[in-house]
Design an enzyme around this catalytic site. Sequence first.
Site, PDB file in Angstrom:
ATOM      1  N   GLU A  91      42.096  39.557  46.389  1.00 12.52           N
ATOM      2  CA  GLU A  91      40.983  39.813  47.339  1.00 12.52           C
ATOM      3  C   GLU A  91      39.728  38.720  47.200  1.00 12.52           C
ATOM      4  O   GLU A  91      39.638  38.222  46.073  1.00 12.52           O
ATOM      5  CB  GLU A  91      40.352  41.060  47.190  1.00 12.52           C
TER       6      GLU A  91
ATOM      7  N   CYS B  44      33.104  34.983  47.140  1.00 12.55           N
ATOM      8  CA  CYS B  44      33.448  35.711  45.841  1.00 12.55           C
ATOM      9  C   CYS B  44      35.101  35.550  45.648  1.00 12.55           C
ATOM     10  O   CYS B  44      35.537  36.261  46.578  1.00 12.55           O
ATOM     11  CB  CYS B  44      32.711  36.914  45.906  1.00 12.55           C
TER      12      CYS B  44
ATOM     13  N   CYS C 104      43.686  42.738  36.491  1.00 10.11           N
ATOM     14  CA  CYS C 104      42.798  42.366  35.091  1.00 10.11           C
ATOM     15  C   CYS C 104      43.001  43.066  33.862  1.00 10.11           C
ATOM     16  O   CYS C 104      43.497  44.340  34.163  1.00 10.11           O
ATOM     17  CB  CYS C 104      41.120  42.544  35.743  1.00 10.11           C
TER      18      CYS C 104
ATOM     19  N   CYS D   9      37.156  47.385  32.098  1.00  6.34           N
ATOM     20  CA  CYS D   9      35.861  47.839  31.981  1.00  6.34           C
ATOM     21  C   CYS D   9      35.625  49.260  32.721  1.00  6.34           C
ATOM     22  O   CYS D   9      36.362  49.499  33.549  1.00  6.34           O
ATOM     23  CB  CYS D   9      34.989  46.756  32.683  1.00  6.34           C
TER      24      CYS D   9
ATOM     25  N   CYS E  22      34.892  49.589  36.744  1.00  8.05           N
ATOM     26  CA  CYS E  22      35.228  48.352  37.535  1.00  8.05           C
ATOM     27  C   CYS E  22      36.752  48.792  38.119  1.00  8.05           C
ATOM     28  O   CYS E  22      37.676  48.972  37.294  1.00  8.05           O
ATOM     29  CB  CYS E  22      35.421  47.131  36.852  1.00  8.05           C
TER      30      CYS E  22
ATOM     31  N   GLY F 262      39.726  39.649  38.334  1.00  7.53           N
ATOM     32  CA  GLY F 262      40.177  38.698  36.972  1.00  7.53           C
ATOM     33  C   GLY F 262      39.007  38.182  36.303  1.00  7.53           C
ATOM     34  O   GLY F 262      37.874  38.476  36.396  1.00  7.53           O
ATOM     35  N   GLU F 263      39.582  37.724  34.994  1.00  8.76           N
ATOM     36  CA  GLU F 263      38.693  37.123  34.027  1.00  8.76           C
ATOM     37  C   GLU F 263      38.604  35.484  34.124  1.00  8.76           C
ATOM     38  O   GLU F 263      39.739  35.366  33.582  1.00  8.76           O
ATOM     39  CB  GLU F 263      39.002  37.794  32.563  1.00  8.76           C
TER      40      GLU F 263
ATOM     41  N   SER G 173      31.847  33.766  36.015  1.00  7.26           N
ATOM     42  CA  SER G 173      31.149  35.262  35.408  1.00  7.26           C
ATOM     43  C   SER G 173      32.400  35.647  34.337  1.00  7.26           C
ATOM     44  O   SER G 173      33.742  35.777  34.706  1.00  7.26           O
ATOM     45  CB  SER G 173      31.022  36.146  36.612  1.00  7.26           C
TER      46      SER G 173
ATOM     47  N   SER H 165      28.697  39.123  31.820  1.00 11.40           N
ATOM     48  CA  SER H 165      28.591  40.934  32.093  1.00 11.40           C
ATOM     49  C   SER H 165      28.364  41.364  30.853  1.00 11.40           C
ATOM     50  O   SER H 165      29.171  42.086  30.049  1.00 11.40           O
ATOM     51  CB  SER H 165      29.908  41.137  32.582  1.00 11.40           C
ATOM     52  N   LEU H 166      27.086  41.864  30.698  1.00 10.44           N
ATOM     53  CA  LEU H 166      26.841  42.255  29.290  1.00 10.44           C
ATOM     54  C   LEU H 166      26.598  43.849  29.443  1.00 10.44           C
ATOM     55  O   LEU H 166      27.148  44.486  28.640  1.00 10.44           O
ATOM     56  CB  LEU H 166      25.226  41.656  29.257  1.00 10.44           C
TER      57      LEU H 166
ATOM     58  N   ASN I 285      27.977  50.238  41.666  1.00 14.60           N
ATOM     59  CA  ASN I 285      28.605  50.624  42.846  1.00 14.60           C
ATOM     60  C   ASN I 285      29.629  51.966  42.744  1.00 14.60           C
ATOM     61  O   ASN I 285      30.278  51.877  41.485  1.00 14.60           O
ATOM     62  CB  ASN I 285      29.328  49.682  43.601  1.00 14.60           C
TER      63      ASN I 285
ATOM     64  N   CYS J 133      30.608  44.688  44.386  1.00 15.20           N
ATOM     65  CA  CYS J 133      30.902  44.523  42.926  1.00 15.20           C
ATOM     66  C   CYS J 133      31.625  45.527  42.375  1.00 15.20           C
ATOM     67  O   CYS J 133      31.300  46.594  42.380  1.00 15.20           O
ATOM     68  CB  CYS J 133      29.843  44.340  41.889  1.00 15.20           C
TER      69      CYS J 133
HETATM   70  N1  SAH Z   1      35.690  39.341  34.624  1.00 10.58           N
HETATM   71  C1  SAH Z   1      34.447  38.774  34.930  1.00 10.58           C
HETATM   72  C2  SAH Z   1      34.694  38.386  36.474  1.00 10.58           C
HETATM   73  C3  SAH Z   1      34.347  39.796  37.390  1.00 10.58           C
HETATM   74  S1  SAH Z   1      32.914  39.797  37.959  1.00 10.58           S
HETATM   75  C4  SAH Z   1      33.202  39.664  34.513  1.00 10.58           C
HETATM   76  O1  SAH Z   1      33.452  40.585  33.987  1.00 10.58           O
HETATM   77  O2  SAH Z   1      32.028  39.120  34.658  1.00 10.58           O
HETATM   78  C5  SAH Z   1      32.514  41.417  38.510  1.00 10.58           C
HETATM   79  C6  SAH Z   1      31.234  41.657  38.365  1.00 10.58           C
HETATM   80  O3  SAH Z   1      31.128  42.938  39.041  1.00 10.58           O
HETATM   81  C7  SAH Z   1      30.952  41.903  36.829  1.00 10.58           C
HETATM   82  O4  SAH Z   1      29.372  41.448  36.715  1.00 10.58           O
HETATM   83  C8  SAH Z   1      31.201  43.238  36.642  1.00 10.58           C
HETATM   84  O5  SAH Z   1      30.540  43.903  35.559  1.00 10.58           O
HETATM   85  C9  SAH Z   1      30.514  43.729  37.984  1.00 10.58           C
HETATM   86  N2  SAH Z   1      30.836  45.054  38.434  1.00 10.58           N
HETATM   87  C10 SAH Z   1      32.058  45.547  38.114  1.00 10.58           C
HETATM   88  N3  SAH Z   1      32.271  46.879  38.562  1.00 10.58           N
HETATM   89  C11 SAH Z   1      30.888  47.367  38.892  1.00 10.58           C
HETATM   90  C12 SAH Z   1      30.561  48.350  39.719  1.00 10.58           C
HETATM   91  N4  SAH Z   1      31.174  49.569  39.819  1.00 10.58           N
HETATM   92  N5  SAH Z   1      29.396  48.376  40.237  1.00 10.58           N
HETATM   93  C13 SAH Z   1      28.405  47.320  39.976  1.00 10.58           C
HETATM   94  N6  SAH Z   1      28.987  46.032  39.456  1.00 10.58           N
HETATM   95  C14 SAH Z   1      30.425  46.122  38.910  1.00 10.58           C
END
Ligand code: SAH
Length: 343
Positions: A90, A103, A110, A114, A117, A158-159, A190, A213-214, A290, A333
């Site tokens: 996507e 995006c 992935c 997380c 996600c 993906g990462e 990211s 993504s902290l 989200n 996101c």
């Molecule tokens: N793997 C990379 C790239 C994916 S970016 C990374 O982790 O950064 C996806 C972004 O969306 C990241 O900042 C992730 O933390 C955020 N994200 C994932 N799930 C989400 C959710 N349910 N609500 C809001 N942000 C989310």
Amino acid sequence: MKNIIELSLKELEEALTAEGQEPFRAKQIFSWIYKKGVLDFDRMSDLSVDLRDTLKENFTLSGFKIAKKLQSSDGTEKFLFELEDKNLIEAVSIPAASRVTGCISSQAGCKYACGFCASGKAGFKRNLTSAEIIEQVLHLKYDSAAKDLTHVVFMGTGEPLDNYDNVLRAVRLINSPDAFNIGARRITISTCGLIPGIERLSKEGLQVELSVSLHAADDKTRDTLVPVNKIYPIPALIAACKDYISLTDRQVTFEYILIDGVNSALQNARDLSIMLGNMHLCKVNLIPANPVEEFSIVPPQEAQVLAFRDYLIDQGITATLRKPRGVDIQGACGQLRLKNADK
Ligand code: SAH
């Protein structure tokens, strides 16, 4: 056969020379592909039939098809692409007042799972080739309602730092004046915090934006939200970010999802501000969580979101709030996933 959009301009010039063609034709071909979005050699009308035949004998061009296109009420558009091997990926076009952000995904599926996600839910399929990354950008630019793509973020599925070489090859084409000509500062990579990738990126001499993504300021919380934290824990990650900043003189953005009852109390803001307090050139981008079907995560009340942000700002930390876009088409996101195929 190689997809022609794997190649840099120089590589295409060399390939043409090897086929007895004039190397300067490479610029013309680039112009058809990247400046006009033409993904068919036969439509490149100012190339000789002989050259078009050579191209067809040596290269493929379009690799996948648009399986679905969804339009959000806020103008966000989500594309579902079917790859040649039937995997699905996507990408999202996000128009705003003065910019259009694309995006894009770097992998099919992935590995990192997380805890909030959707992208990690279907597991990992494979890395995308640089052509598959670039082709997303081509479709976002030429097949979306908002055509003038100004920014690209690797925040789809993906990462990116786990598919380093292909992502970097794609970044260089997105940046190249002969291709998309999008300034490096308008390209964001990211990461969930892969330290070796961050170290490598710091030596590329690129001006790209780095987002990390902290999502938590303590290892216990981050271990559950971002499991790769067990391999690259916060102190090492923060040290790597500091090194990145001093080597590149570029800012690092920390993405921080706010999840009610998990990481959004003022105490968490305090921990975060202490951790980032002595880091020059960083900012925090807060994202109210989200909704994702499988996870029972909810964003905090708006007042708490604002209190969290204001606390950081009071501590001298630059903090912004990301407005969710495309939630109604599962395009926000964390909502991208593979299984949309049958929806
Ligand atoms: N793997 C990379 C790239 C994916 S970016 C990374 O982790 O950064 C996806 C972004 O969306 C990241 O900042 C992730 O933390 C955020 N994200 C994932 N799930 C989400 C959710 N349910 N609500 C809001 N942000 C989310």
